[in-house]
Scaffold this motif. Structure first.
Motif, PDB file in Angstrom:
ATOM      1  N   ARG A 206       0.839  -1.202   0.000  1.00 61.95           N
ATOM      2  CA  ARG A 206       0.000   0.000   0.000  1.00 61.95           C
ATOM      3  C   ARG A 206       0.871   1.247   0.000  1.00 61.95           C
ATOM      4  N   TYR A 209       1.999   2.240  -3.435  1.00 65.46           N
ATOM      5  CA  TYR A 209       0.989   3.046  -4.128  1.00 65.46           C
ATOM      6  C   TYR A 209       0.993   4.485  -3.616  1.00 65.46           C
ATOM      7  N   ALA A 210       1.121   4.640  -2.299  1.00 69.02           N
ATOM      8  CA  ALA A 210       1.079   5.986  -1.726  1.00 69.02           C
ATOM      9  C   ALA A 210       2.245   6.829  -2.237  1.00 69.02           C
ATOM     10  N   GLY A 213       1.529   7.760  -5.716  1.00 69.05           N
ATOM     11  CA  GLY A 213       0.386   8.660  -5.864  1.00 69.05           C
ATOM     12  C   GLY A 213       0.704  10.075  -5.457  1.00 69.05           C
ATOM     13  N   ASN A 214       1.441  10.255  -4.377  1.00 66.70           N
ATOM     14  CA  ASN A 214       1.805  11.593  -3.915  1.00 66.70           C
ATOM     15  C   ASN A 214       2.975  11.457  -2.946  1.00 66.70           C
ATOM     16  N   GLU A 216       5.069  13.489  -1.572  1.00 62.67           N
ATOM     17  CA  GLU A 216       5.176  14.420  -0.444  1.00 62.67           C
ATOM     18  C   GLU A 216       4.153  14.078   0.636  1.00 62.67           C
ATOM     19  N   ALA A 217       2.942  13.754   0.214  1.00 64.79           N
ATOM     20  CA  ALA A 217       1.935  13.372   1.203  1.00 64.79           C
ATOM     21  C   ALA A 217       2.371  12.110   1.929  1.00 64.79           C
ATOM     22  N   ALA A 218       2.948  11.175   1.190  1.00 62.36           N
ATOM     23  CA  ALA A 218       3.397   9.936   1.812  1.00 62.36           C
ATOM     24  C   ALA A 218       4.496  10.226   2.831  1.00 62.36           C
ATOM     25  N   ARG A 219       5.419  11.103   2.452  1.00 62.19           N
ATOM     26  CA  ARG A 219       6.528  11.429   3.349  1.00 62.19           C
ATOM     27  C   ARG A 219       6.004  12.058   4.637  1.00 62.19           C
ATOM     28  N   LEU A 220       5.090  13.035   4.485  1.00 61.41           N
ATOM     29  CA  LEU A 220       4.587  13.720   5.665  1.00 61.41           C
ATOM     30  C   LEU A 220       3.683  12.825   6.490  1.00 61.41           C
ATOM     31  N   ALA A 221       3.166  11.746   5.887  1.00 58.32           N
ATOM     32  CA  ALA A 221       2.376  10.799   6.664  1.00 58.32           C
ATOM     33  C   ALA A 221       3.276   9.772   7.330  1.00 58.32           C
ATOM     34  N   ILE A 223       5.817   7.857   5.896  1.00 55.53           N
ATOM     35  CA  ILE A 223       6.174   6.680   5.114  1.00 55.53           C
ATOM     36  C   ILE A 223       7.572   6.883   4.550  1.00 55.53           C
ATOM     37  N   GLY A 225       9.374   6.476   1.948  1.00 58.44           N
ATOM     38  CA  GLY A 225       9.146   6.140   0.551  1.00 58.44           C
ATOM     39  C   GLY A 225      10.390   5.664  -0.164  1.00 58.44           C
ATOM     40  N   GLY A 281       1.367   5.215  -9.022  1.00 60.33           N
ATOM     41  CA  GLY A 281       0.336   5.095  -7.993  1.00 60.33           C
ATOM     42  C   GLY A 281      -0.920   4.360  -8.393  1.00 60.33           C
ATOM     43  N   GLN A 282      -1.042   4.008  -9.657  1.00 61.46           N
ATOM     44  CA  GLN A 282      -2.275   3.344 -10.054  1.00 61.46           C
ATOM     45  C   GLN A 282      -2.034   2.171 -10.965  1.00 61.46           C
TER      46      GLN A 282
END
Lengths: 338, 550
Positions: A206, A209-210, A213-214, A216-221, A223, A225, A281-282
């Motif tokens: 998962r 995919y994150a 997909g994005n 920066e969002a993954a990093r700040l969440a 993950i 990456g 991401g897809q």
């Protein structure tokens, strides 16, 4: 005539969630088009030419499917992270030569030759991954370098000749049938299921995919990456070398001519046709496998229909063009809604 | 002096005559131009701009005359940017007419506005990073020399471009810039000066400066103010959007105050004291939100920051206790987001210590912070929070994936149940958790992001503009979420440009300016004036430790 038969078999593939109507869910599954196309093409060809569905031809397709499918899965894993790996075909060719060289010229037993080659391929993948994540180099360029170097290495080792006299282990792997089914096809199925499990059923999948997909969002969440990206490049290179084992076993000699050349494009095409987005991401394994099957069906079908092989690439190119356009249109309609 | 470079309004110089009657052609060279001061340069009539039902700008009548520096001040969202956009042609007004030097401006035509003599120096510089300084300065036009040469219209005149670029930079007072280097290699203050030179190169009548000094040190800032003065003296008109009130006082011949899109005050320099300006900006309601929340039960200190520094930040000292909601106020670029990102480990720290939950904390990646029990709701939802094309389920479970998996394996059933619980707890309105999150409204998207973090049960939640792009109803829900979480012992650090928001939900507000904390205001002393005064960076008292530029 046979269009109506198309959706029925594909329905069995994605049916485990008994909440919404089956047809509705089918329409929303992005892979449904490819799977349907596979069925249509297969049925049409089988009806037109009885030789197409013969056991011998199906077995031949099985061998092809395994070697293309393995690198298509590796390629897709990289594309999912938002990258691209242009080296899969060239690396496959080099692996074939390396394995036969280690086996014949260096005198290593086949198993050891395979392990050493896999280690080399894994290192190449690691270098790709680190260059992309640490040095922020564009994946296209990094893997283009490998593509070029790998082809050069292949030629340098062989000087254009074939390496003969490889061990029996290779042909055991590459030419065996298990209950009429080619062993490589079974190996491919196992790898595909493993990849499916990784992507759909593990948190690391998962996260892949994150990241695609994005990032920066993954990093700040929270993950990491980079680790996911590196491991996908390594997996891609390993799968190339692994496919190389099967190719070598099937051919029986370590040949440098035409092995793996341009295969990366087939792999990318299979991924895209199967619904993998080139922006990352897809995409799902079902689509990737279906994309590979469709390409193989068309390729083989054109031969069966005795169409001049010079036209094959035109047809394949057009199919790819259609797939990319469909993907773009779908993405745009999603963007509109959002 | 020899032939002055003629005012060269870009290619297709149709109404070039408009710029003819003596704008500030080489004003800095000291040639005293016959200044037609007092002539109307800009005239607005019944100009308004609405986005849907919201009116963001409403100006019945406004005239700007030549030879003046007009400062425009107002809070965030007061309509300053819209006003500039309308003048420079990038925003199409809903109603009304705009005349520039007597000529009607066709709405939404930036090129025409430029040809009429309006030049905008924006806060975010539209410079082409890879091109050289010289090429940027003469982007979209040719050096004056080129017209006189054969093929000058076709071939790029490199030496002419360079020469004119150097001359321009000298006029705005920038020294030691190699005009052949790509712009992206220069630091932000230099780029800001290049942007100003670029606007200056159009020989404008109306020069609009949008917070031009926010990224500059004191020396460059003074140079920009001098340039504005010179332009006004030479008969131009300067519209100065200011956020540092001391600068506004120093430079303005007239001060306009905007509040919620309306022109609420038109002050002379003598009237425009700092108190007066702030009072007009904030409005009559003496903003003191003593409506909510209960004072926090003082508990253990969750986050303790000492001497924290990073690029553009610090040194910062800050404590946040469990159950406490601490607001971070400050102007654009004051370091609010940087503070949060540095605490989170998303931006490397250069010095200082952070103690989190009683232990020394040195994150090398946001993953360390998440593991330790922090969460960050970033400012830009689309770029920094969401996986836009993926399902709501994937988005809300993103930060808790490892936790809900058993030995790395996700089971679809528990995955879905987990997501359903988050969505239900947060009251996210949706059809199905499998729909793409980009289908949801802004408010519901933001609630989903909150859900992602609350599910991780953090000890500290960092919020950056938590309600940006969120409708009023969802705002209230988000506030109550924050409040409820804090009562359960969560420490919250919330950065926002909306003062009302901070006054509403926070127990304490720290104010930042130039990357430092300049004031720490307890709830009893809450008030917009206090915060604005501190944020403007002038004399708040001993807390302001010199204005060393960052």
């Amino acid at each position: 005539m046979n269009t109506s038969t198309a959706p029925a078999p594909s329905g069995t593939v994605a049916g485990d969630e008994p909440r919404r109507p089956l047809l509705r869910r089918l329409a929303e599954t992005p892979e449904v088009g490819v799977v349907a196309a596979c069925v249509v093409v297969f049925v049409s060809l089988a009806l037109d030419k009885s030789t197409f569905a013969s056991a011998v031809n199906l077995q031949g397709m099985g061998f092809d499917l395994a070697q293309y499918g393995l690198i298509a899965i590796g390629e897709s894993l990289v594309i999912l992270t938002g990258g691209i790996d242009l080296s899969v075909g060239a690396l496959l060719g080099t692996s074939v030569i390396l394995m036969s060289w280690f086996n014949v010229r260096a005198g290593l037993p086949p198993v050891l030759a395979i392990l050493v080659t896999l280690a080399i391929a894994g290192t190449v993948g690691l270098v790709h991954g680190l260059a992309v994540t640490r040095l922020k180099m564009p994946p296209f360029v990094v893997t283009l370098v490998t593509y070029t170097v790998a082809q050069g290495v292949t030629l340098a080792i062989t000087s254009g000749t074939s390496i003969t006299g490889i061990g029996g282990t290779f042909s055991d792997l590459g030419q065996t049938y298990v209950a009429q089914v080619p062993l490589p096809l079974i190996i491919f199925a196992v790898v595909a299921v493993a990849a499916w499990f990784f992507l759909e059923r593990t948190y690391a999948g998962r996260q892949v995919y994150a990241v695609g997909g994005n990032p920066e969002a993954a990093r700040l969440a929270g993950i990491r990456g980079d680790r996911r990206v590196v491991s996908m490049y390594v997996t891609s290179s390993l799968l190339s070398a692994f496919a190389g084992i099967l190719v070598l076993g099937r051919m029986g000699v370590g040949s440098a001519s035409g092995v793996g050349v341009g295969w990366e494009l087939s792999a990318i095409a299979a991924a895209v046709i199967g619904g993998v987005s080139l922006t990352g991401g897809q995409g799902r394994i079902l689509g990737i496998v279906a994309g590979t099957v469709l390409l193989e069906l068309i390729n083989n079908g054109l031969t069966t229909l005795q169409i001049n092989s010079n036209y094959t690439n035109i047809v394949l190119g057009c199919v790819l063009g259609l797939a990319i356009t469909a993907d773009r249109l779908r993405a745009r309609s999603v963007a509109r809604r959002g | 002096m020899t032939d002055t470079p003629a005012p060269a309004p870009g290619p297709g110089s149709g109404p070039g005559t408009a710029a003819g009657p003596g704008p500030a052609v080489s004003a800095a060279s000291g040639a005293a131009q016959p200044a037609p001061a007092g002539d109307t340069a800009v005239s607005l009539r019944d100009v308004s701009k609405s986005y849907g039902p919201v009116k963001v700008l409403d100006i019945p009548s406004l005239d700007l005359v030549r030879g003046q520096i007009v400062a425009v001040v107002g809070e965030n969202g007061a309509g300053k940017s819209t006003l500039m956009g309308v003048l420079s042609g990038t925003v199409t007004p809903t109603t009304g007419t705009i005349d520039i030097t007597g000529q009607r401006l066709h709405p939404g035509r930036p090129d025409q506005s430029q040809a009429l003599g309006v030049a905008l120096v924006a806060q975010e510089f539209p410079l082409v990073g890879q091109l050289s300084v010289a090429e940027n300065l003469l982007l979209g036009r040719r050096p004056a020399r080129a017209a006189s040469q054969r093929l000058g219209r076709v071939i790029v005149d490199r030496s002419g471009t360079r020469a004119e670029a150097r001359a321009l930079l000298a006029e705005v007072g920038v020294k030691g810039v190699d005009v052949d280097r790509p712009v992206e290699r220069f630091p932000v203050p230099v780029r800001q000066m290049i942007e100003i030179a670029k606007a200056w190169g159009h020989r404008p009548v109306v020069l609009i400066l949008d917070e031009p000094t926010s990224s500059l040190g004191p020396v460059e800032a003074e140079r920009v103010l001098d340039l504005a003065r010179a332009h006004a003296r030479a008969g131009g008109c300067v519209l100065f959007i200011g956020h540092r009130l001391d600068e506004v006082q120093a430079v303005a011949d007239r001060v306009l105050v905007l509040r919620t899109g309306r022109l609420v005050a038109d002050l002379t320099p003598a009237e425009a004291t700092e108190e007066r300006m702030i009072r007009e900006m904030v409005g009559a309601e003496l903003a003191r939100a003593d409506l909510t929340p209960p004072p926090s039960v003082e508990r253990t200190t969750t986050l303790s920051v000492r001497e924290l520094t990073a690029d553009g930040l610090g040194p910062v000292d800050l404590d946040v206790k469990a159950g406490e909601i601490v607001g971070v106020a400050g102007l654009m670029g004051s370091g609010r987001s940087r503070l949060l990102h540095t605490v989170m480990g998303a931006q490397p720290r250069t010095g200082g210590t952070v103690t989190f939950d009683g232990a020394d904390f040195r994150p090398r990646h946001p993953a360390d912070a998440v593991g330790a029990g922090m969460g960050l709701v970033p400012e830009d939802r689309k770029e920094q929070s969401l996986l836009p094309s993926h399902s709501v389920r994937w988005n809300v479970t993103l930060a808790t994936l490892r936790r809900i998996s058993t030995r790395g394996v996700l089971r679809p059933r528990s995955d879905k149940a987990h997501a359903a619980r988050i969505v239900k707890d947060l009251g996210v309105r949706l059809h199905s958790q499998e729909q793409p999150i980009s289908d949801l409204s802004g408010g519901n998207q933001q609630k989903a992001v909150f859900g992602r973090w609350l599910a991780a049960q953090p000890k500290l939640l960092l919020l950056d503009e938590p309600t940006r792009g969120v409708d009023v109803g969802a705002k209230a829900e988000i506030y109550s979420l924050i409040d409820a979480a804090a009562q359960d012992g969560l420490a919250v650090l919330v950065a926002s440009s909306e003062l009302e928001e901070l006054l509403w939900i926070c127990h304490r507000i720290v104010v930042m300016a130039h990357g430092r904390v300049v004031a720490d205001i307890p709830r009893e002393r809450f008030g917009k004036e206090v915060i604005m005064t501190a944020a403007a960076g002038s004399t708040t008292g001993a807390l302001t430790q010199g204005k060393a530029s960052a």
